[in-house]
Scaffold this motif. Structure first.
Motif, PDB file in Angstrom:
ATOM      1  N   TYR A  52       0.824  -1.212   0.000  1.00 50.40           N
ATOM      2  CA  TYR A  52       0.000   0.000   0.000  1.00 50.40           C
ATOM      3  C   TYR A  52       0.856   1.258   0.000  1.00 50.40           C
ATOM      4  O   TYR A  52       0.541   2.242  -0.687  1.00 50.40           O
ATOM      5  CB  TYR A  52      -0.927  -0.002   1.215  1.00 50.40           C
ATOM      6  CG  TYR A  52      -1.982  -1.075   1.162  1.00 50.40           C
ATOM      7  CD1 TYR A  52      -2.786  -1.231   0.032  1.00 50.40           C
ATOM      8  CD2 TYR A  52      -2.173  -1.948   2.228  1.00 50.40           C
ATOM      9  CE1 TYR A  52      -3.749  -2.218  -0.024  1.00 50.40           C
ATOM     10  CE2 TYR A  52      -3.137  -2.942   2.175  1.00 50.40           C
ATOM     11  CZ  TYR A  52      -3.922  -3.076   1.049  1.00 50.40           C
ATOM     12  OH  TYR A  52      -4.872  -4.058   0.994  1.00 50.40           O
ATOM     13  N   VAL A  53       1.950   1.244   0.747  1.00 50.33           N
ATOM     14  CA  VAL A  53       2.809   2.430   0.805  1.00 50.33           C
ATOM     15  C   VAL A  53       3.474   2.677  -0.546  1.00 50.33           C
ATOM     16  O   VAL A  53       3.523   3.821  -1.035  1.00 50.33           O
ATOM     17  CB  VAL A  53       3.874   2.270   1.912  1.00 50.33           C
ATOM     18  CG1 VAL A  53       4.888   3.407   1.846  1.00 50.33           C
ATOM     19  CG2 VAL A  53       3.216   2.239   3.283  1.00 50.33           C
ATOM     20  N   VAL A  54       3.982   1.623  -1.164  1.00 52.22           N
ATOM     21  CA  VAL A  54       4.650   1.777  -2.459  1.00 52.22           C
ATOM     22  C   VAL A  54       3.661   2.255  -3.519  1.00 52.22           C
ATOM     23  O   VAL A  54       3.987   3.100  -4.361  1.00 52.22           O
ATOM     24  CB  VAL A  54       5.320   0.454  -2.881  1.00 52.22           C
ATOM     25  CG1 VAL A  54       5.810   0.525  -4.325  1.00 52.22           C
ATOM     26  CG2 VAL A  54       6.488   0.140  -1.953  1.00 52.22           C
ATOM     27  N   TRP A  55       2.454   1.711  -3.475  1.00 49.61           N
ATOM     28  CA  TRP A  55       1.456   2.164  -4.448  1.00 49.61           C
ATOM     29  C   TRP A  55       1.145   3.645  -4.258  1.00 49.61           C
ATOM     30  O   TRP A  55       1.053   4.402  -5.229  1.00 49.61           O
ATOM     31  CB  TRP A  55       0.174   1.346  -4.321  1.00 49.61           C
ATOM     32  CG  TRP A  55      -0.851   1.797  -5.314  1.00 49.61           C
ATOM     33  CD1 TRP A  55      -1.785   2.777  -5.152  1.00 49.61           C
ATOM     34  CD2 TRP A  55      -0.995   1.331  -6.651  1.00 49.61           C
ATOM     35  NE1 TRP A  55      -2.520   2.935  -6.295  1.00 49.61           N
ATOM     36  CE2 TRP A  55      -2.053   2.065  -7.233  1.00 49.61           C
ATOM     37  CE3 TRP A  55      -0.349   0.358  -7.407  1.00 49.61           C
ATOM     38  CZ2 TRP A  55      -2.473   1.854  -8.538  1.00 49.61           C
ATOM     39  CZ3 TRP A  55      -0.771   0.151  -8.707  1.00 49.61           C
ATOM     40  CH2 TRP A  55      -1.812   0.891  -9.261  1.00 49.61           C
ATOM     41  N   PHE A  56       0.967   4.059  -3.010  1.00 52.59           N
ATOM     42  CA  PHE A  56       0.676   5.467  -2.732  1.00 52.59           C
ATOM     43  C   PHE A  56       1.823   6.351  -3.203  1.00 52.59           C
ATOM     44  O   PHE A  56       1.604   7.431  -3.777  1.00 52.59           O
ATOM     45  CB  PHE A  56       0.427   5.652  -1.235  1.00 52.59           C
ATOM     46  CG  PHE A  56      -0.027   7.036  -0.862  1.00 52.59           C
ATOM     47  CD1 PHE A  56      -1.051   7.667  -1.556  1.00 52.59           C
ATOM     48  CD2 PHE A  56       0.573   7.714   0.183  1.00 52.59           C
ATOM     49  CE1 PHE A  56      -1.477   8.944  -1.216  1.00 52.59           C
ATOM     50  CE2 PHE A  56       0.164   8.993   0.537  1.00 52.59           C
ATOM     51  CZ  PHE A  56      -0.863   9.609  -0.165  1.00 52.59           C
ATOM     52  N   LEU A  57       3.049   5.883  -3.004  1.00 51.18           N
ATOM     53  CA  LEU A  57       4.211   6.643  -3.466  1.00 51.18           C
ATOM     54  C   LEU A  57       4.211   6.758  -4.989  1.00 51.18           C
ATOM     55  O   LEU A  57       4.486   7.835  -5.538  1.00 51.18           O
ATOM     56  CB  LEU A  57       5.497   5.973  -2.984  1.00 51.18           C
ATOM     57  CG  LEU A  57       6.809   6.623  -3.449  1.00 51.18           C
ATOM     58  CD1 LEU A  57       6.916   8.057  -2.927  1.00 51.18           C
ATOM     59  CD2 LEU A  57       8.010   5.788  -2.994  1.00 51.18           C
ATOM     60  N   ALA A  58       3.911   5.669  -5.676  1.00 52.90           N
ATOM     61  CA  ALA A  58       3.868   5.709  -7.141  1.00 52.90           C
ATOM     62  C   ALA A  58       2.808   6.693  -7.623  1.00 52.90           C
ATOM     63  O   ALA A  58       3.020   7.433  -8.595  1.00 52.90           O
ATOM     64  CB  ALA A  58       3.589   4.309  -7.692  1.00 52.90           C
ATOM     65  N   TRP A  59       1.673   6.711  -6.941  1.00 48.64           N
ATOM     66  CA  TRP A  59       0.609   7.650  -7.313  1.00 48.64           C
ATOM     67  C   TRP A  59       1.055   9.094  -7.094  1.00 48.64           C
ATOM     68  O   TRP A  59       0.805   9.974  -7.922  1.00 48.64           O
ATOM     69  CB  TRP A  59      -0.642   7.337  -6.502  1.00 48.64           C
ATOM     70  CG  TRP A  59      -1.824   8.189  -6.834  1.00 48.64           C
ATOM     71  CD1 TRP A  59      -2.640   8.088  -7.924  1.00 48.64           C
ATOM     72  CD2 TRP A  59      -2.326   9.287  -6.058  1.00 48.64           C
ATOM     73  NE1 TRP A  59      -3.623   9.049  -7.876  1.00 48.64           N
ATOM     74  CE2 TRP A  59      -3.458   9.795  -6.745  1.00 48.64           C
ATOM     75  CE3 TRP A  59      -1.948   9.875  -4.858  1.00 48.64           C
ATOM     76  CZ2 TRP A  59      -4.198  10.868  -6.261  1.00 48.64           C
ATOM     77  CZ3 TRP A  59      -2.684  10.944  -4.373  1.00 48.64           C
ATOM     78  CH2 TRP A  59      -3.793  11.430  -5.072  1.00 48.64           C
TER      79      TRP A  59
END
Length: 264
Positions: A52-59
């Motif tokens: 979830y953290v990596v996805w949020f960072l990518a966004w």
């Protein structure tokens, strides 16, 4: 309102992260279970949080890289991302990523140098490949590479499940179709599986191309505001949202059909 619709596309890109993370994580767990290389509950939580953290960072990185872009002939708009937020989330992603690597190393050692490598790659592909295409001025079409890999992951699970289902059905059903397929096409389940694949191709072509193109040429609407591909965009969104909800019901460990046809 075209502006609101454009921002809505961006919000959907954030929310869809839940689905991507769960699928990458799910394939990792399936591969680990099939190979009997189990993770601890604490490690599973680390994998999910990191996802979830990596996805949020990518966004966030995507929002900082793009200000206004076009996809399917519809403008979508990004949100301003303060650098301090980007740095903070990036630091958290590094921390959770480090914990993920440590967990994988622990599993590797406890299993004599073995890992569920296919599952690990699926997990990584769902999260980190986005960053390969996050740079200034890139055409957003390149970002479709990751959803393509996501779809291939999904096909792998569906293929495994459907083979188990068709084998079970062929063994329990001595119908004329089963007899004829066994006689002329080898094992009975193979013909049923081929029919399933063919129907999937036909429905996919209709849903993603034929029906949207037909509606765009038959139904009048304001193309100046919404562009020439409004129906394609609407149907794409509908199929994706429907897909997310269906996955949440179908691919669960406590689903008896999943346990029977996917894990056995």
């Amino acid at each position: 309102n075209a502006l609101v619709l454009g921002f809505a596309v961006n919000v959907m890109a954030l929310l869809v992260g839940w689905h991507y993370v769960k699928q990458g994580y799910g394939i990792l767990m399936v591969d680990a279970a099939k190979k009997r290389q189990y993770f601890r509950e604490s490690e599973k939580r680390i994998f999910r949080v990191n996802g979830y953290v990596v996805w949020f960072l990518a966004w966030l990185v995507g929002n900082r890289a793009f200000s206004q872009q076009e996809m399917l002939n519809l403008n979508y708009y990004t949100f301003e991302t303060p650098m301090i937020v980007l740095v903070l989330v990036g630091a958290i992603a590094v921390a959770t990523g480090t914990m993920t690597v440590i967990s994988l190393l622990r599993c590797w050692r406890s299993n004599g140098g073995a890992l569920p490598y296919n599952g690990v790659f699926a997990y990584v592909a769902s999260l980190y490949f986005w960053f390969l295409f996050m740079r200034w001025g890139i055409d957003p079409v390149w970002l479709m590479i990751v959803p393509t890999l996501h779809s291939l992951q999904y096909l792998l699970i569906v293929w495994r499940y459907q083979i188990g289902y068709e084998k079970d059905r062929a063994g329990a059903n001595e119908s004329l179709l089963s007899f004829m397929s066994a006689k002329f096409a080898g094992k009975a389940y193979q013909l049923n599986l081929a029919i399933f694949v063919l129907l999937g191709v036909i429905l996919g072509a209709m849903g993603f191309w034929a029906i949207p193109i037909l509606l765009q040429n038959v139904v009048p609407y304001d193309t100046e505001t919404f562009g020439p591909s409004m129906f394609m965009f609407i149907i794409f969104i509908f199929i994706n949202v429907h897909h997310f909800f269906m996955d949440n019901v179908m691919w669960r460990r406590d689903n008896p059909d999943v346990r029977k046809y996917l894990f056995n």
